[in-house]
Design an enzyme around this catalytic site. Structure first.
Site, PDB file in Angstrom:
ATOM      1  N   ARG A 144       2.185   4.396  -1.028  1.00 27.76           N
ATOM      2  CA  ARG A 144       0.935   4.015  -1.713  1.00 27.76           C
ATOM      3  C   ARG A 144      -0.027   5.502  -1.637  1.00 27.76           C
ATOM      4  O   ARG A 144      -0.634   5.894  -2.561  1.00 27.76           O
ATOM      5  CB  ARG A 144       0.116   2.993  -0.660  1.00 27.76           C
ATOM      6  CG  ARG A 144       0.655   1.826  -1.039  1.00 27.76           C
ATOM      7  CD  ARG A 144      -0.207   0.768   0.233  1.00 27.76           C
ATOM      8  NE  ARG A 144       0.247   1.111   1.325  1.00 27.76           N
ATOM      9  CZ  ARG A 144       0.371   0.530   2.588  1.00 27.76           C
ATOM     10  NH1 ARG A 144      -0.583  -0.663   2.496  1.00 27.76           N
ATOM     11  NH2 ARG A 144       0.491   0.850   3.564  1.00 27.76           N
TER      12      ARG A 144
ATOM     13  N   SER B  45      -1.530  -6.011   3.209  1.00 26.92           N
ATOM     14  CA  SER B  45      -1.493  -7.299   3.549  1.00 26.92           C
ATOM     15  C   SER B  45      -2.689  -7.640   4.697  1.00 26.92           C
ATOM     16  O   SER B  45      -3.292  -8.542   4.693  1.00 26.92           O
ATOM     17  CB  SER B  45      -0.240  -8.027   4.092  1.00 26.92           C
ATOM     18  OG  SER B  45       0.742  -7.674   3.012  1.00 26.92           O
TER      19      SER B  45
ATOM     20  N   LYS C  66       5.198 -10.187  16.523  1.00 23.68           N
ATOM     21  CA  LYS C  66       4.005 -10.515  15.902  1.00 23.68           C
ATOM     22  C   LYS C  66       4.032 -11.735  15.189  1.00 23.68           C
ATOM     23  O   LYS C  66       4.899 -12.303  14.767  1.00 23.68           O
ATOM     24  CB  LYS C  66       4.053  -9.491  14.728  1.00 23.68           C
ATOM     25  CG  LYS C  66       3.358  -7.934  14.716  1.00 23.68           C
ATOM     26  CD  LYS C  66       3.380  -7.608  13.296  1.00 23.68           C
ATOM     27  CE  LYS C  66       2.732  -6.482  13.238  1.00 23.68           C
ATOM     28  NZ  LYS C  66       2.795  -5.679  11.888  1.00 23.68           N
TER      29      LYS C  66
ATOM     30  N   HIS D   9       3.053  -5.218  -3.666  1.00 23.23           N
ATOM     31  CA  HIS D   9       4.522  -5.516  -3.367  1.00 23.23           C
ATOM     32  C   HIS D   9       5.178  -5.988  -4.661  1.00 23.23           C
ATOM     33  O   HIS D   9       6.296  -5.398  -4.829  1.00 23.23           O
ATOM     34  CB  HIS D   9       4.422  -6.796  -2.301  1.00 23.23           C
ATOM     35  CG  HIS D   9       4.195  -6.308  -1.090  1.00 23.23           C
ATOM     36  ND1 HIS D   9       3.360  -7.306  -0.419  1.00 23.23           N
ATOM     37  CD2 HIS D   9       4.451  -5.455   0.107  1.00 23.23           C
ATOM     38  CE1 HIS D   9       2.958  -6.864   0.968  1.00 23.23           C
ATOM     39  NE2 HIS D   9       3.552  -5.520   0.828  1.00 23.23           N
TER      40      HIS D   9
END
Ligand code: PNS
Length: 167
Positions: free
Chosen positions: A91, A128, A42, A18
């Protein structure tokens, strides 16, 4: 012309991948907003305020990064602040389908553009959730997160493991 962009995400917690994207965006734009999006369904490892505080401390040296939380649509965050561009890291090809869908949806909603930055290959495997899983199971993630995040992660895992487990 004053150029603004936003780097949005959950950032639970922020990791070196990040940070690489935020740092590169901060060299391209006059102001980079880092928006920590709140997802009420969440429960994260860190509260949204904790995530914002960590990112603020870590990016303070860049000089043009503003960190905020936001609940609701990203396009509303952008519209309210006159931000014409969203910067996202890609990514791998596996990221592309979903990112393209979101970019097209966001463009269709308000005309906000999304710019994709290829993730530095050093960080292309980082996420993460994987970092949390490895850290919880005792693996070394010190090369994947800033020192501050490593400390907070270690503290949070220790707090959790000292709590009594429910029967
Ligand atoms: O770090 P993440 O979880 O991959 O980030 C995804 C995020 C938070 C950028 C995305 O879910 C988002 O933009 N959420 C805000 C709500 C929204 O605008 N939803 C419509 C997306 S087209």
């Amino acid at each position: 012309m004053f150029r603004r962009a936003v780097c949005p995400g959950s950032f639970d917690p922020i990791h070196n991948g990040h940070l690489d994207i935020i740092e590169r965006a901060s060299r391209l734009y006059d102001v980079v907003h880092v928006a920590v999006l709140v997802n009420p369904s969440k429960k994260g490892m860190f509260s949204v305020d904790e995530r914002v505080a960590m990112i603020e401390e870590i990016t303070a040296g860049y000089g043009n990064v503003k960190v905020e939380s936001h609940q609701g649509l990203l396009v509303d965050y952008c519209r309210d602040r006159d931000i014409p561009a969203i910067v996202k890291g890609l990514r791998a090809v596996s990221d592309f389908d979903y990112e393209l869908q979101m970019a097209q949806m966001n463009f269709g909603l308000t005309g906000v553009e999304t710019l994709f930055v290829p993730t530095n290959p050093t960080y292309s495997f980082q996420s993460s959730s994987l970092i949390k899983e490895v850290a919880i199971l005792g693996g070394d993630v010190s090369h994947l997160v800033p020192d501050l995040v490593l400390r907070r992660l270690t503290e949070r895992i220790a707090e959790r493991s000292s709590q009594p487990t429910k029967p």
